[in-house]
Enzyme design. Structure first.
Site, PDB file in Angstrom:
ATOM      1  N   ARG A 260      -1.899  -6.143  -8.010  1.00  0.00           N
ATOM      2  CA  ARG A 260      -0.738  -6.993  -7.728  1.00  0.00           C
ATOM      3  C   ARG A 260      -0.547  -8.048  -8.805  1.00  0.00           C
ATOM      4  O   ARG A 260       0.534  -8.296  -9.273  1.00  0.00           O
ATOM      5  CB  ARG A 260      -0.906  -7.710  -6.383  1.00  0.00           C
ATOM      6  CG  ARG A 260      -0.696  -6.818  -5.198  1.00  0.00           C
ATOM      7  CD  ARG A 260      -1.168  -7.468  -3.954  1.00  0.00           C
ATOM      8  NE  ARG A 260      -2.581  -7.817  -4.068  1.00  0.00           N
ATOM      9  CZ  ARG A 260      -3.344  -8.217  -3.072  1.00  0.00           C
ATOM     10  NH1 ARG A 260      -2.842  -8.368  -1.873  1.00  0.00           N
ATOM     11  NH2 ARG A 260      -4.626  -8.489  -3.253  1.00  0.00           N
TER      12      ARG A 260
ATOM     13  N   SER B 292      -2.744  -7.786   3.273  1.00  0.00           N
ATOM     14  CA  SER B 292      -2.993  -7.563   4.700  1.00  0.00           C
ATOM     15  C   SER B 292      -3.393  -8.868   5.371  1.00  0.00           C
ATOM     16  O   SER B 292      -3.005  -9.137   6.514  1.00  0.00           O
ATOM     17  CB  SER B 292      -4.107  -6.518   4.885  1.00  0.00           C
ATOM     18  OG  SER B 292      -3.717  -5.281   4.360  1.00  0.00           O
TER      19      SER B 292
ATOM     20  N   HIS C  55       0.840  -1.207   0.000  1.00  0.00           N
ATOM     21  CA  HIS C  55       0.000   0.000   0.000  1.00  0.00           C
ATOM     22  C   HIS C  55       0.877   1.261   0.000  1.00  0.00           C
ATOM     23  O   HIS C  55       0.598   2.215  -0.713  1.00  0.00           O
ATOM     24  CB  HIS C  55      -0.879   0.066   1.263  1.00  0.00           C
ATOM     25  CG  HIS C  55      -1.881  -1.036   1.411  1.00  0.00           C
ATOM     26  ND1 HIS C  55      -1.964  -1.818   2.538  1.00  0.00           N
ATOM     27  CD2 HIS C  55      -2.852  -1.472   0.581  1.00  0.00           C
ATOM     28  CE1 HIS C  55      -2.943  -2.677   2.409  1.00  0.00           C
ATOM     29  NE2 HIS C  55      -3.507  -2.505   1.217  1.00  0.00           N
TER      30      HIS C  55
ATOM     31  N   LYS D 230     -17.623  -6.212   8.292  1.00  0.00           N
ATOM     32  CA  LYS D 230     -16.382  -6.956   8.567  1.00  0.00           C
ATOM     33  C   LYS D 230     -15.928  -6.716  10.001  1.00  0.00           C
ATOM     34  O   LYS D 230     -16.221  -5.689  10.597  1.00  0.00           O
ATOM     35  CB  LYS D 230     -15.273  -6.466   7.626  1.00  0.00           C
ATOM     36  CG  LYS D 230     -15.316  -7.099   6.249  1.00  0.00           C
ATOM     37  CD  LYS D 230     -14.014  -6.782   5.541  1.00  0.00           C
ATOM     38  CE  LYS D 230     -14.031  -7.221   4.086  1.00  0.00           C
ATOM     39  NZ  LYS D 230     -12.840  -6.739   3.375  1.00  0.00           N
TER      40      LYS D 230
HETATM   41  O1  PNS Z   1      -8.795  -2.822   0.552  1.00  0.00           O
HETATM   42  P1  PNS Z   1     -10.050  -3.404  -0.030  1.00  0.00           P
HETATM   43  O2  PNS Z   1     -10.887  -4.054   1.044  1.00  0.00           O
HETATM   44  O3  PNS Z   1      -9.776  -4.325  -1.198  1.00  0.00           O
HETATM   45  O4  PNS Z   1     -10.880  -2.138  -0.608  1.00  0.00           O
HETATM   46  C1  PNS Z   1     -12.151  -2.306  -1.229  1.00  0.00           C
HETATM   47  C2  PNS Z   1     -12.847  -0.943  -1.438  1.00  0.00           C
HETATM   48  C3  PNS Z   1     -12.843  -0.152  -0.134  1.00  0.00           C
HETATM   49  C4  PNS Z   1     -12.121  -0.156  -2.488  1.00  0.00           C
HETATM   50  C5  PNS Z   1     -14.292  -1.197  -1.924  1.00  0.00           C
HETATM   51  O5  PNS Z   1     -14.869  -2.231  -1.158  1.00  0.00           O
HETATM   52  C6  PNS Z   1     -15.194   0.044  -1.799  1.00  0.00           C
HETATM   53  O6  PNS Z   1     -14.942   1.048  -2.399  1.00  0.00           O
HETATM   54  N1  PNS Z   1     -16.234  -0.088  -0.966  1.00  0.00           N
HETATM   55  C7  PNS Z   1     -17.162   0.983  -0.686  1.00  0.00           C
HETATM   56  C8  PNS Z   1     -18.563   0.598  -1.113  1.00  0.00           C
HETATM   57  C9  PNS Z   1     -18.769   0.884  -2.602  1.00  0.00           C
HETATM   58  O7  PNS Z   1     -18.607   1.993  -3.069  1.00  0.00           O
HETATM   59  N2  PNS Z   1     -19.146  -0.146  -3.365  1.00  0.00           N
HETATM   60  C10 PNS Z   1     -19.424  -0.017  -4.788  1.00  0.00           C
HETATM   61  C11 PNS Z   1     -18.355  -0.617  -5.644  1.00  0.00           C
HETATM   62  S1  PNS Z   1     -18.708  -2.317  -5.894  1.00  0.00           S
END
Ligand code: PNS
Length: 161
Positions: free
Chosen positions: A90, A129, A17, A41
């Site tokens: 990645r 993570s 990150h 979560k």
């Molecule tokens: O680090 P992560 O858990 O892979 O990040 C995922 C993230 C935070 C980018 C994604 O889950 C997100 O943006 N969630 C917010 C809800 C949202 O906007 N969902 C619509 C897109 S499917």
């Protein structure tokens, strides 16, 4: 002023990150690293802890701001006048998931939120993570994965010191 958001769980932030944060910070005037407050979560670190960790880990990069959000990313971005999201890729396994999120966000926002992908530096391509937490929970060495102060906090959560 060109602002971008780097959203994620960051539970906890890894060198992967931080590599994306450093490189993206060179591409935008301001990079807002925003922690998703996901009620569905059970994270190792609270949102407040993750924000604090990110602030400490990025304190030497002046144009990085750290924040948190809940709900849809497109709404958060619109409220903050941001039109670009940054995500790290990645490996090919990330691609399908990331493509779906990026396309959904673009569609839902009527094209107002686009996503820029940075390919993670090869030395961090293996990092996640989840694996960092698993290794630490068994007392393994995570010094190659996260900054030293973060490693201490992770071991502390698992009562391994
Ligand atoms: O680090 P992560 O858990 O892979 O990040 C995922 C993230 C935070 C980018 C994604 O889950 C997100 O943006 N969630 C917010 C809800 C949202 O906007 N969902 C619509 C897109 S499917």
């Amino acid at each position: 002023m060109k602002r971008a958001v780097y959203p994620g769980s960051f539970d906890p932030v890894t060198f992967g990150h931080l590599d994306v944060i450093r490189r993206a910070s060179e591409m935008f005037d301001v990079l807002v690293v925003s922690v998703l407050d996901n009620k569905a979560k059970t994270p190792l670190f609270s949102v407040e802890e993750r924000v604090k960790i990110l602030k400490e880990a990025t304190k030497d990069i002046p144009n990085v701001q750290v924040d948190s959000f809940s709900g849809l990313l497109i709404n958060y971005a619109a409220e903050n006048g941001i039109h670009v999201a940054v995500r790290g890729l990645r490996a090919i396994t990330d691609f399908e998931y990331e493509l779906q999120i990026a396309q959904t966000n673009r569609k839902l926002s009527d094209g107002k939120l686009d996503t820029v992908f940075l390919t993670t530096s090869l030395e961090y391509a293996y990092l996640s993570s989840s694996s960092v937490k698993e290794i630490a929970s068994f007392g393994g060495d995570i010094s190659q994965c996260v900054p030293e102060f973060v490693a201490k906090l992770i071991y502390g959560k698992y009562h391994i010191l």
